[in-house]
Design an enzyme around this catalytic site. Structure first.
Site, mmCIF file in Angstrom:
data_model
loop_
_atom_site.group_PDB
_atom_site.id
_atom_site.type_symbol
_atom_site.label_atom_id
_atom_site.label_comp_id
_atom_site.label_asym_id
_atom_site.label_seq_id
_atom_site.Cartn_x
_atom_site.Cartn_y
_atom_site.Cartn_z
ATOM 1 N N ASP A 39 -3.534 -0.873 -14.481
ATOM 2 C CA ASP A 39 -3.765 0.568 -14.378
ATOM 3 C C ASP A 39 -2.860 1.338 -15.326
ATOM 4 O O ASP A 39 -3.272 2.334 -15.928
ATOM 5 C CB ASP A 39 -3.513 1.043 -12.941
ATOM 6 C CG ASP A 39 -4.704 0.768 -12.042
ATOM 7 O OD1 ASP A 39 -5.816 0.535 -12.565
ATOM 8 O OD2 ASP A 39 -4.518 0.773 -10.812
ATOM 9 N N ARG A 84 -8.526 -9.574 -8.154
ATOM 10 C CA ARG A 84 -7.893 -9.946 -6.896
ATOM 11 C C ARG A 84 -8.746 -9.441 -5.740
ATOM 12 O O ARG A 84 -9.037 -8.249 -5.659
ATOM 13 C CB ARG A 84 -6.490 -9.346 -6.836
ATOM 14 C CG ARG A 84 -5.768 -9.689 -5.556
ATOM 15 C CD ARG A 84 -4.292 -9.588 -5.720
ATOM 16 N NE ARG A 84 -3.811 -8.216 -5.851
ATOM 17 C CZ ARG A 84 -2.547 -7.880 -5.650
ATOM 18 N NH1 ARG A 84 -1.662 -8.793 -5.332
ATOM 19 N NH2 ARG A 84 -2.165 -6.644 -5.780
ATOM 20 N N THR A 116 -8.288 -10.914 0.809
ATOM 21 C CA THR A 116 -7.612 -12.220 0.903
ATOM 22 C C THR A 116 -6.393 -12.297 -0.021
ATOM 23 O O THR A 116 -5.574 -13.214 0.108
ATOM 24 C CB THR A 116 -8.567 -13.357 0.489
ATOM 25 O OG1 THR A 116 -8.942 -13.133 -0.874
ATOM 26 C CG2 THR A 116 -9.818 -13.391 1.355
ATOM 27 N N ASP A 172 1.051 -1.206 -10.817
ATOM 28 C CA ASP A 172 -0.096 -1.983 -11.290
ATOM 29 C C ASP A 172 -0.130 -1.958 -12.817
ATOM 30 O O ASP A 172 -0.389 -0.923 -13.432
ATOM 31 C CB ASP A 172 -1.395 -1.395 -10.717
ATOM 32 C CG ASP A 172 -2.580 -2.301 -11.009
ATOM 33 O OD1 ASP A 172 -2.846 -2.560 -12.209
ATOM 34 O OD2 ASP A 172 -3.221 -2.775 -10.056
HETATM 35 N N1 URA Z 1 -0.138 -7.064 -10.382
HETATM 36 C C1 URA Z 1 0.431 -5.925 -10.849
HETATM 37 O O1 URA Z 1 -0.089 -5.283 -11.758
HETATM 38 N N2 URA Z 1 1.588 -5.520 -10.287
HETATM 39 C C2 URA Z 1 2.204 -6.188 -9.305
HETATM 40 O O2 URA Z 1 3.261 -5.767 -8.849
HETATM 41 C C3 URA Z 1 1.577 -7.373 -8.831
HETATM 42 C C4 URA Z 1 0.417 -7.786 -9.385
#
Ligand code: URA
Length: 207
Positions: free
Chosen positions: A201, A103, A107, A198
């Site tokens: 992570d 990502r 943007t 995330d």
């Molecule tokens: N990606 C993630 O890992 N968590 C989110 O909340 C949104 C995108």
């Protein structure tokens, strides 16, 4: 006919609670993703086509059913990898085709960095990504899988946002979405609320 399916099973609710908890350590988080993906895959594969096959038991012949359609799993790197083995456990013959997006934090748009599809697409494809957030990478992934030639594509996710679902449905009305939970929505950084943070992570212990 495409469907949006949110799992309502008590086991899903139970395992989701542990998954969302910020105090859940990585090794349990990974186990929870795996357990939830097993339940999700069971639901998402309920309409797979089957063919009749004659089987000889120790006592007699009998007609059984087996799955002969080529099935591809398309985990979106990296978080989708956390779901892959659970689906493979249920469909050991499935092919795994990786797709990499990151990502762009300025943007918030997906940028492809890895794709290696063969000449021969599977007939059925399951795109795996634990978090269907903005829907940007999901739409791109489904575009690529369809351009490749897969006829029947579904999305499997652990948590989906209403925004992500709407985006995928608009771009791909024929694609079914299976999710363990549909959450409230996105925050200003495009994270799902209440969500789990995330996913990549937390799966790979890179917080
Ligand atoms: N990606 C993630 O890992 N968590 C989110 O909340 C949104 C995108």
């Amino acid at each position: 006919m495409s469907r949006v399916v949110e799992l309502k099973h008590p086991l899903v609710k139970h395992h989701m609670a542990m998954l969302r908890d910020k105090n859940t350590p990585t090794y349990i988080f990974r186990d929870q993703i795996r357990r939830l993906t097993l339940l999700l895959a069971y639901e998402a594969t309920a309409t797979l086509p089957v063919e009749e096959v004659n089987i000889e038991t120790p006592l007699c012949n009998t007609m059984c059913k087996h799955i002969t359609t080529r099935i591809g799993l398309v985990p979106i790197l990296r978080a989708g990898l956390g779901m892959c083995e659970a689906v493979q456990e249920l469909i050991p013959q499935a092919e795994v085709w990786h797709l990499g997006f990151y990502r762009d934090e300025s943007t918030l748009k997906p940028v492809e960095y890895y794709q290696k599809f063969s000449e021969h697409p599977p007939e059925i494809a399951f795109v795996l990504d634990p978090m269907l957030a903005t829907g940007g990478s999901a739409v791109e992934a489904v575009n690529m899988v369809k351009d490749w030639g897969a006829e029947n594509v579904s999305m499997l996710c652990t948590i989906a946002s209403p925004e992500g679902i709407e985006k995928v449905q608009k771009a791909h009305p024929d694609v079914s979405i299976f999710s363990c939970a549909i959450d409230e929505g996105l925050n200003e950084n495009a994270y799902i609320l209440p969500g789990l943070g995330d996913a990549g992570d937390r799966i790979f212990n890179t917080l």
